[in-house]
Design a protein around this motif. Structure first.
Motif, short mmCIF file in Angstrom:
data_model
loop_
_atom_site.label_atom_id
_atom_site.label_comp_id
_atom_site.label_asym_id
_atom_site.label_seq_id
_atom_site.Cartn_x
_atom_site.Cartn_y
_atom_site.Cartn_z
N TRP A 88 65.97 13.46 -55.65
CA TRP A 88 65.41 14.81 -55.60
C TRP A 88 64.42 15.03 -56.73
O TRP A 88 63.35 15.61 -56.55
CB TRP A 88 66.53 15.83 -55.62
CG TRP A 88 66.15 17.20 -55.21
CD1 TRP A 88 66.22 18.32 -55.99
CD2 TRP A 88 65.66 17.65 -53.94
NE1 TRP A 88 65.79 19.42 -55.27
CE2 TRP A 88 65.45 19.03 -54.01
CE3 TRP A 88 65.38 17.00 -52.74
CZ2 TRP A 88 64.96 19.79 -52.95
CZ3 TRP A 88 64.89 17.74 -51.68
CH2 TRP A 88 64.70 19.12 -51.79
N SER A 146 62.32 18.48 -49.00
CA SER A 146 61.35 18.44 -50.09
C SER A 146 59.98 18.92 -49.62
O SER A 146 59.28 19.63 -50.35
CB SER A 146 61.26 17.03 -50.69
OG SER A 146 60.53 16.14 -49.86
N PHE A 192 62.54 23.63 -55.67
CA PHE A 192 63.39 22.44 -55.76
C PHE A 192 64.72 22.76 -56.43
O PHE A 192 65.76 22.26 -56.01
CB PHE A 192 62.67 21.32 -56.51
CG PHE A 192 61.96 20.35 -55.61
CD1 PHE A 192 62.46 19.08 -55.42
CD2 PHE A 192 60.80 20.71 -54.95
CE1 PHE A 192 61.81 18.18 -54.59
CE2 PHE A 192 60.15 19.82 -54.12
CZ PHE A 192 60.64 18.56 -53.93
#
Length: 132
Positions: free
Chosen positions: A26, A99, A127
């Motif tokens: 991530w 994402s 995020f």
């Protein structure tokens, strides 16, 4: 970032591929999108207007979705390669699509005439919300 979006996707893919293998996926994706945002010399009112047109025109919005699908095809195998366990491909596609949604949301939010924060800040916020 209008025009041929493939070089931008390739840039994100290559940036991701060059991130440390032990870095959380991530984080690597966020950093890769931030690097792309860093290529633009200006995040001014003209770019905001372009983004508003992009998001308010059906054909351009559809083209943006096509771009995301192409980027996902490039990124998903790399993300899957860094995952362990069952359903790596499915999990990788889910992570990549999430994402891309964060990237899109950050740019769309930044294009708001009242938004003064840079796109990278909005990307970090997007995020962060899904990291938990």
């Amino acid at each position: 970032m209008l025009g041929n979006a493939m070089p931008w996707g390739e840039f994100v893919r290559d940036t991701f591929a060059n991130r440390p293998a032990d870095e959380p996926v991530w984080d690597s994706l966020r950093i890769s999108y931030e690097a792309l945002l860093g290529l633009s010399e200006s995040h001014g009112e003209r770019q905001k207007r372009i983004m508003r047109v992009l998001t308010s025109t059906a054909s351009l919005r559809a083209r943006n979705l096509e771009k995301h699908l192409a980027w996902a095809q490039m990124l998903t195998p790399l993300v899957a390669g860094r995952l362990h366990g069952m359903d790596r491909q499915l999990r990788a596609l889910t992570i990549v699509q999430a994402s891309l949604a964060c990237f899109d949301i950050a740019l769309t939010s930044w294009a708001d005439p009242d938004e003064n924060r840079p796109p990278a800040t909005l990307l970090a916020i997007s995020f962060h919300e899904l990291k938990h």
